[in-house]
Design an enzyme around this catalytic site. Structure first.
Site, PDB file in Angstrom:
ATOM      1  CG  ASP A   1      56.806  27.240-104.492  1.00 11.59           C
ATOM      2  OD1 ASP A   1      55.927  25.917-104.484  1.00 11.59           O
ATOM      3  OD2 ASP A   1      56.329  28.228-104.045  1.00 11.59           O
TER       4      ASP A   1
ATOM      5  CD  GLU B   1      51.479  26.650-101.902  1.00  9.78           C
ATOM      6  OE1 GLU B   1      50.422  26.948-100.562  1.00  9.78           O
ATOM      7  OE2 GLU B   1      52.585  25.915-101.365  1.00  9.78           O
ATOM      8  CD  GLU B   2      55.453  27.108 -99.248  1.00  9.77           C
ATOM      9  OE1 GLU B   2      55.870  27.509 -98.812  1.00  9.77           O
ATOM     10  OE2 GLU B   2      55.968  25.227 -99.377  1.00  9.77           O
TER      11      GLU B   2
HETATM   12 ZN   LIG Z   1      54.861  25.039 -97.197  1.00 10.20          ZN
HETATM   13 ZN   LIG Z   2      52.940  23.192 -99.910  1.00  9.30          ZN
END
Ligand SMILES: [Zn+2]
Ligand SMILES: [Zn+2]
Length: 444
Positions: free
Chosen positions: A109, A176-177
């Site tokens: 992402d 992930e963010e």
């Molecule tokens: Zn990041």
């Molecule tokens: Zn990252």
């Protein structure tokens, strides 16, 4: 005093240890050569892949096109691909005889950041966020490097099947963010869809270390990340008649200051902890006292006891601030985010040893833990020994310029952060590739 026989035995033991360690080193140097030669020879094609990904960033949980590209690339090298795991997550499994199973992970992402790097391949993508506002989209955390690096390693392993034995799982993770992608994939039965990994390795680019270098951190390296939403409830009214109201902005202002004393006065000074009020929102106009004021906090810690202590103290202080103004009890929502990342010490020692043999001692250093978060930690929590290492991404010349100017280089998530693609990827593929070949070398 040593007797002659003991001396002889000691000498023999040393010689045989030395011989086996030399053999190990020879293997490692052959593996390093395999990975390095592939990385050098294919640098242009991997940089092209990186550039294409950089120009087509997608936000968390919207990684549709990116995931389709990853799936296509994995199928092209003969991996068995499963898609749509926990959103756009996917895995490619490559089996190559008996041996261990290694999982290699990259995240996909990008961030709602409008790029300001000025590089010729800068992202010009715009999209709407959840609030309907138009925002720029940028790979400002280097996940495009992570993806192209992992595909490079996958191609290298596919082209050198005689150099390893076992199974590799290439995992491409969404969101992930948001600290949510790993959780979503695990909750969607990830572990039942593939052989259980004996170890999992990932890397993350570093915005303040030089290309060519890597860093490792045994044990805890990233923090527990929790989010807290507090809504202070007052009683709105005319700005000129405060006596008829309970002003939530004043309560919130007092609370912001009071929250600063949790870490400075309540937590043991040697325990890492952070309480940051990142957003505060209340009121509409000069002369109107609003009904409520909301605060958004990020809270970081390592020790579980400190994590609990922070949550208790934030709740107490929010209630106390409201009570002191005669306001109703505030609404407090604590969302458990990403757990702290624990790099398995044994695996990390082996990875660090391989990195030293591959890149040379001068290029490898032990890095310090940070208060950042990384949801790669969740695979560790699921019982897989994990190791995430740092990959230097900025040229040493550029770092020297920032140093001379007395300014830090743009950090990850900055609209001005950019890696040096070729040098970063050649080192990244050599490093991660050699680590993979070592972990999947026959007989281990
Ligand atoms: Zn990041
Ligand atoms: Zn990252």
């Amino acid at each position: 005093m040593l007797r002659p026989l003991a001396i002889l035995l000691a000498a023999f033991a040393t010689a045989s240890t030395l011989q086996s360690s030399l053999q190990g080193k020879e293997n490692q140097s052959a593996q390093a050569q395999t990975a390095a030669a592939w990385a050098e020879a294919h640098a242009a094609e991997v940089v092209e892949l990186y550039t294409a990904l950089h120009q087509a960033p997608e936000l968390s949980f919207e990684e549709k096109e990116t995931a389709a590209r990853m799936a296509k690339e994995l199928r092209a090298i003969g991996a068995e691909v499963q898609t749509d795991i926990g959103g756009h997550g996917l895995i490619g499994v490559m089996k190559n005889g008996p041996g261990k199973t290694l999982m290699l992970r990259a995240d996909m992402d990008a961030l709602p950041v409008a790029e300001e790097t000025g590089v010729p391949y800068a992202s010009t993508v715009r999209t709407k966020n959840e609030r309907g506002q138009t925002v720029g989209v940028m790979h400002a955390c280097g996940h495009d490097i992570h993806m192209s690096n992992l595909l490079g390693v996958a191609r290298m392993l596919a082209a050198n099947k005689s150099a390893w034995s076992g199974t590799v799982v290439f995992l491409f993770q969404p969101a992930e963010e948001r600290g949510a992608g790993a959780k979503a994939m695990l909750e969607d039965g990830l572990l039942a869809r593939m052989p259980k990994p004996d170890f999992a390795v990932a890397l993350h680019v570093s915005a303040d270390t030089a290309c060519g270098t890597v860093g490792y951190c045994p044990g805890y390296s990233c923090a527990n990340v929790d989010s807290v939403d507090i809504t202070i409830k007052g009683r709105g009214g005319h700005g000129a008649y405060p006596e008829t109201t309970i002003d939530p902005v004043v309560i919130a202002a007092k609370l912001v200051v009071d929250l600063q004393t949790i870490v400075s006065r309540e937590i043991k000074p040697i325990e890492p902890a952070v309480v940051t009020v990142g957003a505060i929102e209340g009121g509409t106009k000069h002369n109107v006292i609003g009904d409520s004021c909301s605060l958004q906090l990020t809270v970081r810690s390592y020790a579980p006891a400190v994590r609990e202590q922070l949550a208790e103290a934030i709740t107490r202080k929010a209630k106390a601030a409201a009570m002191s103004a005669g306001a109703p009890e505030p609404e407090i929502v604590i969302s458990e985010g990403t757990p702290s990342l624990y790099n398995d010490p044994e695996l990390t020692a082996r990875v660090a040893d391989t990195l030293r043999q591959t890149l040379g001692d001068a290029m490898v250093s032990e890095s310090k833990p940070t208060m950042g978060g990384e949801d790669f930690s969740r695979y560790g929590q699921a019982g897989i020994p994990i190791c995430m290492f740092k990959l230097g991404a900025v040229s040493s010349e550029r770092l020297a310029e920032f140093d001379q100017a007395g300014a830090p280089p743009p950090s990850l998530h900055s609209p001005r952060f950019y890696p040096e693609p070729q040098a970063t990827l050649v080192t990244g593929i050599t490093a991660l590739g050699t680590v993979a070949l070592d972990l999947l070398s026959s007989g281990t």
